[in-house]
Design an enzyme around this catalytic site. Structure first.
Site, short mmCIF file in Angstrom:
data_model
loop_
_atom_site.label_atom_id
_atom_site.label_comp_id
_atom_site.label_asym_id
_atom_site.label_seq_id
_atom_site.Cartn_x
_atom_site.Cartn_y
_atom_site.Cartn_z
N CYS A 142 3.88 9.34 0.63
CA CYS A 142 2.53 9.83 0.28
C CYS A 142 2.59 10.75 -0.93
O CYS A 142 3.28 11.77 -0.89
CB CYS A 142 1.92 10.56 1.47
SG CYS A 142 0.28 11.25 1.12
N HIS A 183 7.82 7.27 8.95
CA HIS A 183 8.64 7.39 7.75
C HIS A 183 10.07 7.76 8.15
O HIS A 183 10.31 8.29 9.24
CB HIS A 183 8.05 8.44 6.80
CG HIS A 183 6.81 7.96 6.12
ND1 HIS A 183 6.74 7.71 4.77
CD2 HIS A 183 5.57 7.66 6.60
CE1 HIS A 183 5.53 7.29 4.44
NE2 HIS A 183 4.80 7.25 5.55
N ARG A 198 0.85 -1.19 0.00
CA ARG A 198 0.00 0.00 0.00
C ARG A 198 0.89 1.25 0.00
O ARG A 198 1.22 1.79 -1.03
CB ARG A 198 -0.97 -0.04 1.19
CG ARG A 198 -2.19 0.91 1.00
CD ARG A 198 -1.92 2.35 1.35
NE ARG A 198 -1.59 2.54 2.76
CZ ARG A 198 -1.30 3.73 3.27
NH1 ARG A 198 -1.29 4.82 2.51
NH2 ARG A 198 -0.97 3.85 4.55
N ASP A 199 1.32 1.65 1.17
CA ASP A 199 2.13 2.87 1.26
C ASP A 199 3.44 2.73 0.50
O ASP A 199 3.95 3.69 -0.06
CB ASP A 199 2.40 3.19 2.73
CG ASP A 199 2.75 4.65 2.95
OD1 ASP A 199 2.82 5.39 1.97
OD2 ASP A 199 2.94 5.04 4.11
N ASN A 248 8.92 4.78 3.76
CA ASN A 248 8.53 4.28 5.07
C ASN A 248 9.75 3.82 5.85
O ASN A 248 10.81 3.56 5.28
CB ASN A 248 7.58 3.08 4.92
CG ASN A 248 6.23 3.47 4.35
OD1 ASN A 248 5.33 3.86 5.09
ND2 ASN A 248 6.09 3.37 3.03
N HIS A 276 2.78 4.52 12.70
CA HIS A 276 3.20 4.45 11.29
C HIS A 276 4.21 5.56 11.05
O HIS A 276 3.88 6.75 11.13
CB HIS A 276 1.97 4.64 10.39
CG HIS A 276 2.30 4.68 8.92
ND1 HIS A 276 2.22 3.58 8.12
CD2 HIS A 276 2.71 5.71 8.12
CE1 HIS A 276 2.56 3.90 6.87
NE2 HIS A 276 2.86 5.20 6.86
#
Length: 321
Positions: free
Chosen positions: A242, A211, A17-18, A251, A209
């Site tokens: 993002c 980064h 996903r990310d 990430n 979450h």
């Protein structure tokens, strides 16, 4: 000898996903399904397999529902899907998904850029999304993006995040995900906010979450765990970022988090399997490997049990012990 971090936290891999949001190449459904199954086989506890974001805005997510349909119910029990509206939950649930991450931003400017509405509008729709998840026996998280800084507004006050976490419309969510979307937070800041959400919000699991934009991804993750987070996100090779947050980069690396935290299921052979999987995906996507642990695993310090050398992973590597 064990050097596991205490208290323990579960890792969720968000590569699909990310991790894929900023890549120029799209992984086919079969490759994504293969990756999910390999991560599960290696012992990764949970996975974020994709997003319901609009395909014209985030093309790498276009086949998310195809991935959901290709997985078994048992596999989907360990998988999460990013959603931002009740309609997203309904569509994903119809395909078989049961774990949903409902995302909104602490800052209105980022919520508008990322989701196309105000934070208040996202909160207003949350009870309907919770009910739709409940109707299919599913779980839904409250994910608060830009919990520390916003690319358009700058610093985000802790009180703003707490007001969202404590909003009555978030009742029924199983977890609160605190996101350092830009990777600009420092460990003391992460510990402060995670600790306050843990202490001042209704009893829910706290997730973090992060980064690695400013090089503090692992340090911030460890700070979050120490402050009470029991679920932490990472992506293979530090992939991702993002597309609607200028300045956001990869990430925190799954490999780096695992090497630092040493969960019980992680052995040198399992770690080698993850490095091998990561290297294959990154080569396919033409993306750099930002994981320092993966780079260390390919070093020449052969006496260290976590080193796998410069050659291919031996047959059988990655099999869980």
């Amino acid at each position: 000898m064990s050097f596991a971090v205490e208290p323990r936290a579960e890792l969720r891999d968000v590569t699909l996903r990310d991790g894929l949001q900023l890549t120029g190449k799209v992984l086919c459904t079969e490759r994504k399904v293969e990756t999910v199954r390999e991560l599960l086989r290696l012992g990764v506890p949970s996975i974020e397999l994709g997003s319901m974001a609009r395909a014209d805005l985030v093309p790498t997510m276009a086949n998310t529902l195809e991935v959901v349909r290709a997985l078994t119910a048992e596999e989907l029990e360990r998988c999460w899907i990013w959603v931002a509206t009740p309609g997203h939950v309904a569509k994903a649930a119809a395909a078989g998904a049961r774990n949903f991450q409902y995302c909104l931003s602490a800052s209105d400017s980022h919520n508008q850029a990322n989701i196309g509405r105000s934070t208040e509008a996202s909160l207003e729709a949350l009870p309907q999304a919770v009910e739709q998840a409940r109707e299919v026996g599913g779980r839904i998280q409250l994910c608060i993006a830009t919990s520390f800084t916003c690319p358009f507004e700058g610093h985000v006050p802790e009180e703003r995040v707490l007001s969202i976490a404590n909003d009555p419309r978030a009742e029924g969510t199983c977890d609160i995900v605190i996101c350092d979307t830009l990777g600009q937070a420092v460990p003391a800041q992460v510990a402060s906010l995670v600790g306050r959400v843990r202490d001042e919000s209704p009893a829910r699991r706290i997730a973090y979450h992060g980064h690695d934009t400013w090089g503090l991804g692992v340090a911030n993750t460890l700070a979050a765990i120490g402050a009470g987070a029991t679920l932490v996100d990472g992506a293979l090779g530090g992939l991702g970022g993002c597309p609607f947050a200028p300045g956001a980069s990869g990430n925190t690396s799954t490999e780096d988090i695992l090497f630092a935290t040493r969960p019980e299921w992680l052995t040198p052979d399992v770690f080698a399997g993850l490095v091998h999987l990561s290297e294959g995906l990154l080569a396919e996507l033409d993306e750099p490997n930002r994981s320092r642990a993966a780079q260390g695993a390919r070093s020449r310090a052969a006496a260290f049990e976590w080193v796998i050398g410069s050659g291919p992973v031996p047959e059988g590597a990655g099999q869980p012990a």
